[in-house]
Design a protein around this motif. Structure first.
Motif, PDB file in Angstrom:
ATOM      1  N   TRP A  57       0.823  -1.296   0.280  1.00 57.30           N
ATOM      2  CA  TRP A  57       0.172  -0.071  -0.142  1.00 57.30           C
ATOM      3  C   TRP A  57       0.984   1.531  -0.107  1.00 57.30           C
TER       4      TRP A  57
ATOM      5  N   TYR B   6       0.227   4.228  -2.368  1.00 58.56           N
ATOM      6  CA  TYR B   6      -0.951   5.074  -2.363  1.00 58.56           C
ATOM      7  C   TYR B   6      -0.960   5.948  -1.076  1.00 58.56           C
TER       8      TYR B   6
ATOM      9  N   TYR C 281       2.097   7.107  -0.032  1.00 58.56           N
ATOM     10  CA  TYR C 281       2.657   8.434  -0.313  1.00 58.56           C
ATOM     11  C   TYR C 281       2.141   9.386  -1.014  1.00 58.56           C
ATOM     12  N   ILE C 282       1.089   8.802  -1.888  1.00 57.37           N
ATOM     13  CA  ILE C 282       0.063   9.694  -2.981  1.00 57.37           C
ATOM     14  C   ILE C 282      -0.551  10.684  -1.758  1.00 57.37           C
ATOM     15  N   LEU C 283      -1.271   9.918  -0.951  1.00 56.05           N
ATOM     16  CA  LEU C 283      -1.918  10.563   0.211  1.00 56.05           C
ATOM     17  C   LEU C 283      -1.187  11.572   0.825  1.00 56.05           C
TER      18      LEU C 283
END
Lengths: 387, 466
Positions: B236, B239, B241-243
């Motif tokens: 995960w 994802y 890190y995008i958050l």
């Protein structure tokens, strides 16, 4: 969409559920104000608020017209001074005094617009620093040389120096005329002050024609240096420091050590003998400005009161904009019980003047703490990060 | 028996397993660059002058009263040291000396005045302290190039895990501190703040809805509480890190929080595994001088690396960080009102508070008092911070009392007043919390001069009235 949905949905459901208990919105500023409601049920809905509209309303309908009016009043002051200094007469002097009074009144309307062009030339202290330094004014006139370009010259020029020149005590009107007839230096000094006032406001008015668009379009944030922040900061500072402290607190002796005896010689327009019209005007103007009221027509436009309503600002469960306005009203009620000359009222009617001061003091936390915090403006004159 | 061996195995895995050094190298470069940029920003904004030269008085930390600002020139030199040392850290040149210098200088500056306290400055102090003990210079560095130290390819896992743990503390405690009535049930203070964001591109109108404030409040709390767990999961991570990027960029454009978002986006890169870091290093090396790669690679002596000294140091370091955010429990009253035990606890953007303080000096014999004009002693920024924080109110009262100690005041009427050894000082303070209206903050009958500073409960703070 959600908003329009709420607008229709909320009132209808409330209507259904409220039945005969007479609950509703009791705030007259709201669009769903229910005059028959007995109990407020937090259902108030307010006009769609837009910060750009606020900025453009206050700029176009208060700032620009008030600057123009002040500019106009200064021009008529200047022409009456020119007329008087060419041919000193009693009627000429009273004409100067009259236009000086009007110009100083309209100065109160703009003194708190202390950002942008006016700050660049430090208009406020250049224009109306008091008390005037009468000793050095006399010295300048005797020597026939003066320099208005230094900071230390602020109490040698502007409206308060004119107050001294026009209303110097212990002289009859005829004696004043004789004085000006005989002294070329005194006439030159008066003209020099007037010229500088005119030049300064001409600069500000000219700069605002370009500054205006940047000012109105800077509406996306309330951070330091943004238009909203500049307006709020400058009016809080002006009110707290120059109106409350300068016009009433200092002469009352509030800031004078322990004895707090009055200092009558610190009032504004000491020689003229009328200070109250100018104090009242400064409070009235500030109230007008906060409420977004049009300068000339007194029409109520979008102002900070609407902004406070929009963010549901309250102070101890009361609508903040109403509280602030009631504090302003209370100050004016108190000021209206006083009589000029303020310099003697400070001594003979001290307790009443103290009450007026208390009313002025009372407003400070409401604008400096409650209002700024509700509007998300930081009271600070330095840029910094938050946490 | 089985459990203890499992735990031992687990501890060993996270502390003594050998891992690739690459994540430490990129962390060194990213941290150095970010510190360089933020110091430069601080200097260019003229803040050295505003915060460390202009003030006539400084709100020192209890126990650190010996930390004083240096003269103007030396303050500029201190910031010069920060610039140079952060640059050297990036290069990995004289690394150990640079990071020690950076930590000491940075922390000294932060200790001068609590007016300037920010959680992210605290984070930088802690992080640079940890970095003193880690081998960030042992590869892809000038230290290796000049053979100041020997190049290594692998390090024990504790070196990387300590950085991860430190970041985890920040997020998880920030998350825990959001689990309070105001944040979750009232969506305060976001519900107030977002109303001023109506002109935000595209989503501006949505930000006005109460629903959005609740979404952001709950979303923020959940993000802070769980992001670290997402980042450590291999599957995960990306994802997560995008958050991280979305969350911090959003806060960066909405609130004036300076470089903090950037620091967190940069630091959380450490959670990625070696492959990404090797790519980053490879990418950077395309722009650097071709360093004569020495073939000899030394093994990091893993047996001796985690010495008992380090064990003790880091265990107490992290235990302290567990305790500090909890210390508020020892004080009575509402934390957001009294702020006793508020700092050093990762409480970020939790409260909206504003205040107004009027101090008085009292005449020893008669019942008369003299107004204190704060602006004669404090900068507007200091005055604003002081007005809502009781320890600063007390410090300022003591400063006033000391300033007027043994003063002889001559009134205009000729009356002479001797203020004596310790002039009584009282204060009228009005504070508004969460825009609910200003109310009295401290007991205005209390002589603040005789109240002691320190960690004991300040009983003169009035209770919060709802």
């Amino acid at each position: 969409m959600i908003k329009s949905f709420l607008k229709i949905f909320l009132p209808t459901t409330l209507l259904l559920f409220s039945g005969c208990s007479k609950k509703g919105c009791k705030d007259p500023n709201a669009i769903n104000y229910d005059s028959s409601a007995k109990k407020d049920n937090n259902s108030c809905l307010y006009e769609e608020f837009d910060k750009e509209v606020l900025l453009s309303n206050i700029t176009n309908n208060y700032i620009i017209p008030s600057y123009n009016q002040y500019n106009l009043n200064l021009k008529s002051l200047d022409s009456s001074i020119k007329e008087f200094t060419q041919q000193p007469t009693v009627s000429g002097l009273s004409k100067v005094r009259n236009s000086w009074h009007n110009a100083l009144l309209s100065w109160q309307d703009i003194s708190f617009i202390d950002f942008g062009p006016s700050t660049l030339i430090i208009l406020k202290t250049q224009t109306n620093t008091f008390p005037a330094d009468t000793f050095n004014i006399d010295k300048n006139i005797t020597s026939g040389s003066w320099d208005f370009n230094t900071i230390s010259s602020n109490d040698l020029k502007g409206f308060q120096a004119l107050d001294y020149l026009l209303n110097k005590r212990g002289l009859t009107e005829i004696e004043r005329i004789t004085y000006y007839t005989n002294s070329q230096n005194a006439r030159d000094y008066m003209n020099a002050i007037s010229d500088e006032l005119v030049t300064n406001i001409a600069y500000v008015v000219r700069e605002w024609s370009t500054y205006k668009n940047d000012f109105i379009s800077d509406f996306t944030t309330n951070a330091n240096g943004s238009s909203v922040s500049e307006m709020i900061n400058s009016m809080c500072l002006d009110y707290e420091f120059f109106v409350r402290r300068g016009k009433l607190g200092l002469p009352l002796g509030i800031f004078d050590l322990f004895s707090n005896d009055p200092l009558p010689e610190l009032v504004e327009c000491l020689h003229y003998g009328q200070s109250l019209p100018f104090i009242k005007r400064s409070v009235e103007s500030l109230q007008k400005y906060i409420n977004g009221i049009h300068y000339s027509s007194n029409e109520n436009g979008i102002g900070f009161d609407d902004y406070m309503n929009f963010v549901n600002a309250t102070s101890n469960n009361e609508n903040l904009s109403s509280v602030v306005n009631s504090k302003f009203d209370l100050i004016l009620t108190n000021l209206n019980t006083l009589n000029d000359p303020l310099s003697s009222e400070l001594v003979t009617n001290n307790s009443q003047v103290n009450l007026a001061y208390d009313a002025m003091q009372n407003l400070v936390p409401y604008i400096k703490v409650d209002m700024t915090s509700a509007l998300g403006v930081l009271i600070t004159y330095a840029d910094n990060d938050g946490d | 028996m089985q459990i203890t061996t499992e735990i031992n195995k687990w501890i060993k895995h996270f502390s003594e397993n050998t891992v690739n050094i690459a994540p430490l190298i990129t962390f060194r470069i990213v941290f150095g660059l970010m510190m360089f940029a933020s110091t430069l920003r601080f200097i260019l904004k003229g803040w050295i002058n505003d915060f460390y030269v202009t003030p006539k008085y400084y709100f020192t930390y209890y126990g650190f009263d010996w930390v004083r600002p240096l003269d103007e020139k030396s303050m500029y030199i201190l910031f010069g040291i920060l610039l140079v040392s952060s640059f050297l850290i990036t290069l990995g040149f004289l690394y150990r000396a640079s990071i020690v210098l950076f930590f000491l200088t940075f922390t000294y500056i932060e200790l001068i005045d609590k007016t300037n306290y920010l959680n992210h400055y605290y984070f930088i102090s802690l992080m640079s302290f940890i970095l003193i003990f880690l081998p960030l210079q042992r590869n892809f560095s000038f230290d290796c190039y000049f053979r100041i130290c020997k190049k290594i390819k692998e390090v024990p896992s504790w070196t990387i895990n300590f950085i991860k743990l430190q970041i985890a503390f920040v997020y998880i405690f920030a998350g825990i501190s959001k689990l309070n009535y105001h944040w979750l049930i009232e969506a305060q203070p976001l519900i107030n703040w977002l109303k001023h964001q109506s002109d935000f591109p595209i989503i501006g109108k949505l930000l006005l809805e109460d629903f959005t404030a609740y979404l952001f409040s709950w979303g923020g709390a959940i993000f802070d509480l769980f992001i670290v767990f997402i980042l450590i999961s291999k599957r995960w991570r990306i994802y997560g890190y995008i958050l991280v990027i979305i969350f911090h960029l959003l806060t960066a454009v909405m609130f004036p929080i300076g470089v903090f978002p950037l620091v967190m986006i940069g630091s959380t890169l450490i959670y990625f595994d070696e492959k990404l870091h090797e790519k980053i290093i490879k990418f950077i090396s395309r722009f650097t001088l071709k360093i004569n790669e020495s073939k000899t690679e030394h093994l990091y002596n893993t047996k001796n690396s985690f010495k008992p000294f380090y064990k003790l140091l880091f265990v107490s370091f992290f235990i302290l960080q567990l305790v500090l955010p909890m210390r508020y429990l020892l004080y009575p009253g509402k934390l957001f009102w009294t702020e006793q035990g508020y700092r050093f606890s990762w409480r970020v953007m939790l409260i909206e508070k504003a205040g107004y303080a009027q101090f008085y000096i009292h005449e020893p014999l008669k019942d008369r008092k003299m107004l204190v004009e704060n602006r004669n002693y404090l900068t507007p920024q200091q005055e604003k911070m002081m007005a809502t924080q009781p320890d600063m109110i007390l410090q300022f009262a003591h400063h006033i009392s000391k300033t007027f100690k043994d003063s002889i005041i001559t009134e205009r009427n000729g009356e002479i007043i001797n203020l004596g050894k310790s002039p009584k000082v009282t204060a009228d303070v009005k504070v508004s919390l969460f825009n609910k209206g200003s109310r009295s903050f401290v007991d205005n009958n209390i002589n603040l001069t005789s109240e002691k500073r320190g960690f004991s409960n300040k009983s003169w703070i009035l209770p919060y009235e709802d």
